[in-house]
Design an enzyme around this catalytic site. Structure first.
Site, PDB file in Angstrom:
ATOM      1  N   HIS A 139       3.812   4.161  -3.426  1.00 15.75           N
ATOM      2  CA  HIS A 139       2.733   4.931  -2.801  1.00 15.75           C
ATOM      3  C   HIS A 139       3.058   5.242  -1.346  1.00 15.75           C
ATOM      4  O   HIS A 139       2.915   6.391  -0.891  1.00 15.75           O
ATOM      5  CB  HIS A 139       1.429   4.140  -2.894  1.00 15.75           C
ATOM      6  CG  HIS A 139       0.286   4.756  -2.149  1.00 15.75           C
ATOM      7  ND1 HIS A 139      -0.577   5.663  -2.721  1.00 15.75           N
ATOM      8  CD2 HIS A 139      -0.126   4.606  -0.857  1.00 15.75           C
ATOM      9  CE1 HIS A 139      -1.475   6.037  -1.825  1.00 15.75           C
ATOM     10  NE2 HIS A 139      -1.222   5.405  -0.683  1.00 15.75           N
ATOM     11  N   GLU A 140       3.489   4.242  -0.585  1.00 15.85           N
ATOM     12  CA  GLU A 140       3.740   4.451   0.841  1.00 15.85           C
ATOM     13  C   GLU A 140       4.955   5.341   1.080  1.00 15.85           C
ATOM     14  O   GLU A 140       4.937   6.222   1.954  1.00 15.85           O
ATOM     15  CB  GLU A 140       3.906   3.099   1.548  1.00 15.85           C
ATOM     16  CG  GLU A 140       2.662   2.249   1.552  1.00 15.85           C
ATOM     17  CD  GLU A 140       1.459   2.985   2.131  1.00 15.85           C
ATOM     18  OE1 GLU A 140       1.634   3.760   3.102  1.00 15.85           O
ATOM     19  OE2 GLU A 140       0.348   2.796   1.616  1.00 15.85           O
ATOM     20  N   HIS A 168       4.202   9.020   0.795  1.00 12.81           N
ATOM     21  CA  HIS A 168       3.660   9.693   1.978  1.00 12.81           C
ATOM     22  C   HIS A 168       4.781  10.339   2.792  1.00 12.81           C
ATOM     23  O   HIS A 168       4.642  11.458   3.294  1.00 12.81           O
ATOM     24  CB  HIS A 168       2.908   8.695   2.862  1.00 12.81           C
ATOM     25  CG  HIS A 168       1.517   8.395   2.405  1.00 12.81           C
ATOM     26  ND1 HIS A 168       0.572   9.375   2.196  1.00 12.81           N
ATOM     27  CD2 HIS A 168       0.902   7.211   2.127  1.00 12.81           C
ATOM     28  CE1 HIS A 168      -0.568   8.810   1.826  1.00 12.81           C
ATOM     29  NE2 HIS A 168      -0.391   7.502   1.761  1.00 12.81           N
ATOM     30  N   GLU A 228      -3.828  11.002  -0.203  1.00 12.55           N
ATOM     31  CA  GLU A 228      -3.739   9.695  -0.855  1.00 12.55           C
ATOM     32  C   GLU A 228      -3.548   9.842  -2.367  1.00 12.55           C
ATOM     33  O   GLU A 228      -2.727   9.153  -2.972  1.00 12.55           O
ATOM     34  CB  GLU A 228      -4.994   8.872  -0.560  1.00 12.55           C
ATOM     35  CG  GLU A 228      -5.129   8.411   0.876  1.00 12.55           C
ATOM     36  CD  GLU A 228      -4.043   7.419   1.271  1.00 12.55           C
ATOM     37  OE1 GLU A 228      -3.384   6.860   0.383  1.00 12.55           O
ATOM     38  OE2 GLU A 228      -3.852   7.213   2.483  1.00 12.55           O
TER      39      GLU A 228
END
Length: 267
Positions: free
Chosen positions: A135-136, A139, A197
């Site tokens: 997920h990070e 970004h 997100e």
């Protein structure tokens, strides 16, 4: 007349400076390049490490590094297969575990990742770390910080690019950068929009699957994370995130595709 000319100039800027996020296909404003942002990102990451207790050589720290490297390899593989290898040009992947009670993790532009020890109990194991890592990292791959910086520069009338902005108003430009990567005051996770997100969820699910981690564990992780929010103050990791039900529903909707990647890459 002046307002019309300004509107036309802004429209032309947006049309000329838009990029496309891989996989999601969403268009985003991008008036600054990685070549401009990455040096600032690397300097800031170094400052964070200088002011932190680094636990990367511990058992848990080594686990974070192992997961990070597998996710980074998965990202490189995915981008090569989809014709977007240039996205990671100039990246210098780095993964560190930092001592902090914050239930948090983040990835700065250029692949500079920090995990806080406070999030590890929620992760529970290597697969849980992979959910957060995917997920990070997503970004950074989706250039969300550059998008936020571009938006901040436009909002403040800095339309000539990063170098020109630094010459015109260096303090304001530095502030916009720090806010874009989540350093508006204290070190914290990147404050992205809810759409960003969800986009990071979508990409992260694919990345962890390609890395050989079971994507079916992602909804379970977010259920555990939601349980952490039952107190008076939710973890910072959830502070700007979509509601858990929406997030889990979207992950489940994308699971069939993620499982195809997982079955093709499982170890």
């Amino acid at each position: 007349m002046y307002k019309k000319i300004t509107a036309l100039l802004l429209f032309g800027l947006f049309a000329y400076s838009c990029a496309t996020v891989p996989l999601s296909g969403r268009r985003q404003l991008s008036i600054v390049s990685n070549a401009e942002v990455l040096p600032l990102s690397y300097d800031q990451y170094g400052e964070v490490l200088k002011d932190s207790k680094i636990l990367t050589t511990t058992r848990e720290g080594k686990q974070v590094v192992t997961v990070g490297r597998r996710i980074a390899s998965a990202v490189e593989k995915y981008l090569e297969e989809t014709g977007h290898s240039e996205i990671t040009d100039g990246f210098a992947w780095e993964f560190n575990l930092l001592e902090s009670e914050q239930v948090n993790a983040w990835c700065m532009p250029g692949g500079k990742v920090a995990f806080y020890t406070g999030i590890l109990p929620v992760c529970q194991d290597e697969t849980g770390i992979a959910v957060v890592m995917g997920h990070e990292v997503a970004h950074a791959i989706a250039s969300h910080a550059r998008e936020r910086m571009s938006q901040g520069m436009v909002a403040n009338g800095l339309l000539g690019g990063l170098q020109a902005a630094m010459g015109e108003n260096p303090s304001l430009t530095q502030t916009i950068f720090l806010q874009a990567v989540g350093f508006g005051g204290q070190v914290g996770m990147l404050k992205f929009s809810r759409d960003q997100e969800l986009e990071a969820d979508q990409l992260g699910l694919i990345f962890m699957a390609i890395a050989g981690y079971d994507p079916r564990e992602a909804p379970t992780f977010w259920e555990r994370m939601n349980a952490q929010a039952s107190g008076e103050r939710p973890p910072e990791f959830l502070s700007t995130h979509p509601g858990p039900e929406r997030r889990i529903d979207q992950l489940n909707e994308q699971m069939d595709k993620a499982m195809e990647y997982y079955q093709a890459n499982r170890r």
